[in-house]
Motif scaffolding. Structure first.
Motif, PDB file in Angstrom:
ATOM      1  N   ILE A  13       0.832  -1.206   0.000  1.00  0.00           N
ATOM      2  CA  ILE A  13       0.000   0.000   0.000  1.00  0.00           C
ATOM      3  C   ILE A  13       0.863   1.250   0.000  1.00  0.00           C
ATOM      4  O   ILE A  13       0.589   2.213  -0.714  1.00  0.00           O
ATOM      5  CB  ILE A  13      -0.930  -0.001   1.233  1.00  0.00           C
ATOM      6  N   ASN A  14       1.910   1.257   0.817  1.00  0.00           N
ATOM      7  CA  ASN A  14       2.759   2.439   0.947  1.00  0.00           C
ATOM      8  C   ASN A  14       4.220   2.041   1.171  1.00  0.00           C
ATOM      9  O   ASN A  14       4.676   1.978   2.311  1.00  0.00           O
ATOM     10  CB  ASN A  14       2.271   3.324   2.097  1.00  0.00           C
ATOM     11  N   PRO A  15       4.960   1.778   0.113  1.00  0.00           N
ATOM     12  CA  PRO A  15       6.360   1.381   0.282  1.00  0.00           C
ATOM     13  C   PRO A  15       7.251   2.499   0.818  1.00  0.00           C
ATOM     14  O   PRO A  15       8.357   2.258   1.251  1.00  0.00           O
ATOM     15  CB  PRO A  15       6.791   0.960  -1.118  1.00  0.00           C
ATOM     16  N   TYR A  16       6.757   3.723   0.823  1.00  0.00           N
ATOM     17  CA  TYR A  16       7.554   4.855   1.287  1.00  0.00           C
ATOM     18  C   TYR A  16       7.276   5.194   2.756  1.00  0.00           C
ATOM     19  O   TYR A  16       7.618   6.275   3.214  1.00  0.00           O
ATOM     20  CB  TYR A  16       7.280   6.078   0.413  1.00  0.00           C
ATOM     21  N   VAL A  17       6.665   4.272   3.482  1.00  0.00           N
ATOM     22  CA  VAL A  17       6.289   4.505   4.868  1.00  0.00           C
ATOM     23  C   VAL A  17       7.513   4.810   5.746  1.00  0.00           C
ATOM     24  O   VAL A  17       7.402   5.521   6.728  1.00  0.00           O
ATOM     25  CB  VAL A  17       5.466   3.330   5.430  1.00  0.00           C
ATOM     26  N   LEU A  18       8.663   4.321   5.371  1.00  0.00           N
ATOM     27  CA  LEU A  18       9.893   4.556   6.136  1.00  0.00           C
ATOM     28  C   LEU A  18      10.889   5.382   5.328  1.00  0.00           C
ATOM     29  O   LEU A  18      10.907   5.320   4.100  1.00  0.00           O
ATOM     30  CB  LEU A  18      10.528   3.223   6.524  1.00  0.00           C
ATOM     31  N   ALA A  19      11.714   6.111   6.025  1.00  0.00           N
ATOM     32  CA  ALA A  19      12.715   6.954   5.370  1.00  0.00           C
ATOM     33  C   ALA A  19      13.780   6.107   4.676  1.00  0.00           C
ATOM     34  O   ALA A  19      14.116   5.016   5.127  1.00  0.00           O
ATOM     35  CB  ALA A  19      13.381   7.861   6.395  1.00  0.00           C
ATOM     36  N   GLU A  20      14.275   6.644   3.590  1.00  0.00           N
ATOM     37  CA  GLU A  20      15.353   5.977   2.851  1.00  0.00           C
ATOM     38  C   GLU A  20      16.638   6.059   3.659  1.00  0.00           C
ATOM     39  O   GLU A  20      16.954   7.085   4.248  1.00  0.00           O
ATOM     40  CB  GLU A  20      15.524   6.702   1.519  1.00  0.00           C
ATOM     41  N   ARG A  21      17.391   4.951   3.672  1.00  0.00           N
ATOM     42  CA  ARG A  21      18.664   4.883   4.393  1.00  0.00           C
ATOM     43  C   ARG A  21      19.683   4.180   3.505  1.00  0.00           C
ATOM     44  O   ARG A  21      19.352   3.697   2.448  1.00  0.00           O
ATOM     45  CB  ARG A  21      18.479   4.098   5.695  1.00  0.00           C
ATOM     46  N   PHE A  22      20.889   4.078   3.937  1.00  0.00           N
ATOM     47  CA  PHE A  22      21.970   3.312   3.306  1.00  0.00           C
ATOM     48  C   PHE A  22      21.761   2.981   1.834  1.00  0.00           C
ATOM     49  O   PHE A  22      21.139   1.987   1.508  1.00  0.00           O
ATOM     50  CB  PHE A  22      22.204   1.997   4.049  1.00  0.00           C
ATOM     51  N   HIS A  23      22.272   3.780   0.952  1.00  0.00           N
ATOM     52  CA  HIS A  23      22.255   3.514  -0.490  1.00  0.00           C
ATOM     53  C   HIS A  23      20.851   3.305  -1.044  1.00  0.00           C
ATOM     54  O   HIS A  23      20.652   2.531  -1.972  1.00  0.00           O
ATOM     55  CB  HIS A  23      23.120   2.292  -0.826  1.00  0.00           C
ATOM     56  N   GLY A  24      19.854   3.942  -0.459  1.00  0.00           N
ATOM     57  CA  GLY A  24      18.488   3.829  -0.960  1.00  0.00           C
ATOM     58  C   GLY A  24      17.665   2.718  -0.326  1.00  0.00           C
ATOM     59  O   GLY A  24      16.489   2.569  -0.645  1.00  0.00           O
ATOM     60  N   TRP A  25      18.245   1.947   0.548  1.00  0.00           N
ATOM     61  CA  TRP A  25      17.507   0.871   1.217  1.00  0.00           C
ATOM     62  C   TRP A  25      16.633   1.448   2.308  1.00  0.00           C
ATOM     63  O   TRP A  25      16.955   2.441   2.947  1.00  0.00           O
ATOM     64  CB  TRP A  25      18.469  -0.155   1.817  1.00  0.00           C
ATOM     65  N   ARG A  26      15.497   0.822   2.520  1.00  0.00           N
ATOM     66  CA  ARG A  26      14.602   1.149   3.627  1.00  0.00           C
ATOM     67  C   ARG A  26      14.584  -0.051   4.569  1.00  0.00           C
ATOM     68  O   ARG A  26      14.733  -1.191   4.128  1.00  0.00           O
ATOM     69  CB  ARG A  26      13.202   1.461   3.122  1.00  0.00           C
TER      70      ARG A  26
END
Length: 72
Positions: A13-26
């Motif tokens: 539903i919302n893959p952006y729920v968490l902030a991007e970290r380490f080389h684009g990984w969440r």
């Protein structure tokens, strides 16, 4: 396994729920706090690199996630 299914449903539903970290990984933590799900979004899909124990060395986890990055 039920918690994994719940996390995947949420990310669908919302893959952006968490902030991007380490080389684009969440990183999505399991409610138990024991495991972390590493994922990354791409234009047409998202990739789950792995589920790692939270006490593992963060540098080792990142190295494993980077190995799983697709090549263009």
């Amino acid at each position: 396994m039920a918690e994994y299914d719940r996390i995947i449903e949420l990310l669908a539903i919302n893959p952006y729920v968490l902030a991007e970290r380490f080389h684009g990984w969440r990183i999505y933590p399991f409610q138990t706090g024991t495991y972390l799900l590493y994922y990354r979004e791409f234009e047409t899909y998202w990739l789950v690199a792995g589920i790692y124990h939270a006490l593992r060395d963060p540098d080792w986890i990142l190295s494993q996630a980077l190995i799983r990055e697709p090549t263009e």
